[in-house]
Write an enzyme that holds these catalytic residues in place. Structure first.
Site, PDB file in Angstrom:
ATOM      1  N   LYS A  73       0.851  -1.197   0.000  1.00 33.88           N
ATOM      2  CA  LYS A  73       0.000   0.000   0.000  1.00 33.88           C
ATOM      3  C   LYS A  73       0.881   1.238   0.000  1.00 33.88           C
ATOM      4  CE  LYS A  73      -3.940   1.910   2.637  1.00 33.88           C
ATOM      5  NZ  LYS A  73      -4.824   1.681   3.804  1.00 33.88           N
ATOM      6  N   SER A 148      -9.705   1.788   2.925  1.00 37.99           N
ATOM      7  CA  SER A 148      -8.836   2.533   2.049  1.00 37.99           C
ATOM      8  C   SER A 148      -7.804   1.672   1.325  1.00 37.99           C
ATOM      9  CB  SER A 148      -8.100   3.603   2.855  1.00 37.99           C
ATOM     10  OG  SER A 148      -7.267   2.995   3.829  1.00 37.99           O
ATOM     11  N   SER A 172      -9.764  -0.600   7.181  1.00 37.22           N
ATOM     12  CA  SER A 172      -9.263  -0.443   5.816  1.00 37.22           C
ATOM     13  C   SER A 172      -8.565  -1.649   5.211  1.00 37.22           C
ATOM     14  CB  SER A 172      -8.313   0.744   5.745  1.00 37.22           C
ATOM     15  OG  SER A 172      -9.054   1.921   5.641  1.00 37.22           O
TER      16      SER A 172
END
Ligand code: GLN
Length: 466
Positions: A73, A148, A172
């Site tokens: 990420k 997210s 997330s």
């Protein structure tokens, strides 16, 4: 989706090499460009790492994650590889050090294939707040992949990596895992070092793992968990040893079932899946007990006060002097840098957080939310004296469409109803794939347990997948 264990088998049978496999993945990434999963692809570096892995395999001394393709990420620091947090503020920011998790996985032979898209600074539940544009759900492109860590979940679901790292402040990792049909583990707060994870809400943030398979998650957790002198909130414990114990799922265990009142916040697809998995857990030796959670109504308000307060403080460092983007000219450049560099959702949170921390309102909001957090923490301690694990939905509904909630922040915040309590209580939680909705969209359910008991979560997820 692709599993590292299958890949290892192919390597052993000499049906592929790490370099060939990495090339295949890079081709696939190119073919799936429309999904907008990656902000940066590290083709050359990945191929160099793959060549090193091939050498290790041929010499007979592979490391623990040799040749594993990992997507990271883009709010996790990678030395010399742009780390943007999906924000204009850090559009061209290249860190000078690796996050501890990244350093550890590379030291064990994993290959970083690229940096995945996310909601800006990990604030969102749909990957629609990214400066680099939204991500499409690989299962059905009209839907969001969740957020997210939407890019990480989509990367796993589309077979663009074996394992992906995400971050989970309020859900997330687990929510996008549920929306894309993957496994998503948020470990106990402090299980994995946060060194190099760009801070959103430091007391809630935790690096998490997305993959196709509990075994791959366990392998990764065993490598990246454990004490780290660089992060004083990282627990002073040795790394986990879950992979070797993965099949030792307990023969008898107790599991908590939530009340119908709480479950009725969910759509019928989710309720049906929930009831189905109650029976499945029973068939694995589980004894259900109905658990009353005393305070689910305070979860979302508590989270939104604490997370925004911490975010407003953490994000004050982006002022155009020290990092990244700087607005033109001299006058008011700090204000203009922040006005131009941050997107809407981030600004909303900075304003909310600044408000709840302001001197006139501090006690009414921030202090009160801290007290509420303690109640939630204590409630979970009570629950895990009664049961080994708690079965929860991951999300109230299956994936929602792109555009459906982006203009209604409150509705968006409510999609985190079932995930944020684990962050507030600092407990580990896993989302596992639990079939699909009437429309053929993935559904995930969640297991939670007491602090540092990731073992049972992975053991049960593994057993449930059989
Ligand atoms: N969706 C939640 C939020 O927007 C959680 C975010 C996260 O876990 N990083 O705050």
């Amino acid at each position: 989706m692709i599993k590292y264990s299958d890949f290892l088998e192919k390597i052993q049978k000499k049906e592929t090499t790490c370099v060939d496999f990495t090339r295949e993945i890079l081709d696939n990434i190119e073919k799936n460009k429309h999904l907008n999963v990656f902000i940066t692809v590290c083709g050359e570096k990945a191929l160099a790492q793959a060549a090193e892995s091939d050498k290790r395999f041929s010499e007979g001394n592979p490391r623990k994650l040799e040749g594993m393709i990992v997507a990271v990420k883009d709010n996790i620091s990678t030395k010399g590889i742009r780390t943007t947090c999906a924000s204009r503020m850090l559009e061209n920011f290249e860190p000078i050090y690796d996050a501890t998790a990244v350093e550890r996985l590379m030291a064990e032979g994993a290959i970083i294939i690229g940096k995945t898209n996310l909601d800006e600074f990990a604030m969102g539940s749909s990957n629609e707040t990214s400066y680099f544009g939204n991500v499409l759900n690989p299962i059905n492109n009209e839907y969001t992949p969740g957020g997210s860590s939407g890019g990480s979940a989509a990367a796993v679901a589309a077979g663009l990596c074996h394992v992906a790292l995400g971050s989970d402040t309020g859900g997330s990792v687990r929510q996008p895992a549920a929306f894309c049909g993957t496994i998503g583990l948020k470990p106990t707060y402090g299980r994995i070092s946060r060194w190099g994870l760009v801070a959103f809400a430091s007391s809630l943030d935790q690096i998490g793992i997305l993959s196709a398979d509990a075994a791959d998650t366990a392998r990764m957790l065993d490598v990246i968990s454990g004490a780290d002198a660089k992060d004083s909130t990282c627990a002073n414990m040795p790394p986990s040893q879950t992979f070797d114990r993965l099949s030792n799922s307990p023969e008898k265990f107790t599991f908590g079932v939530i009340s119908n009142e709480l479950l009725n916040n969910c759509s019928t697809d989710i309720i049906d899946a929930y009831n189905f998995y109650v029976e499945k857990l029973k068939s694995l030796g589980g004894e259900p007990r109905v658990i009353s959670l005393t305070n689910p109504k305070i979860w979302i308000p508590t989270y939104n006060i604490l997370a925004t307060a911490e975010a407003s403080s953490n994000l004050s460092r982006y002022d155009g002097v020290r990092y990244g983007f700087r607005a033109e000219g001299e006058d008011d450049f700090v204000t203009r840098t922040r006005s131009e560099g941050f997107g809407m959702e981030v600004k909303r949170r900075i304003m909310l957080g600044t408000f709840v921390l302001s001197s006139g309102y501090y006690d009414a909001y921030y202090t009160k939310a801290q007290k509420a957090r303690r109640l939630i923490y204590d409630d979970y301690n009570r629950i895990f004296n009664e049961v080994d694990v708690l079965l929860m939905p991951t999300t109230p509904t299956p994936p929602f469409k792109i555009g459906e909630k982006i203009n209604d922040p409150i509705a968006m915040y409510y999609s985190d109803l079932f995930t944020i309590s684990a962050n507030l209580a600092a407990i580990p939680a896993i989302s596992f794939p639990a079939g699909s909705s009437a429309d053929g969209l993935p559904i995930g359910l969640q297991l939670q347990s007491k602090h540092y008991n990731e073992d049972i979560l992975l053991q049960l997820s593994n057993a449930l997948s059989k």
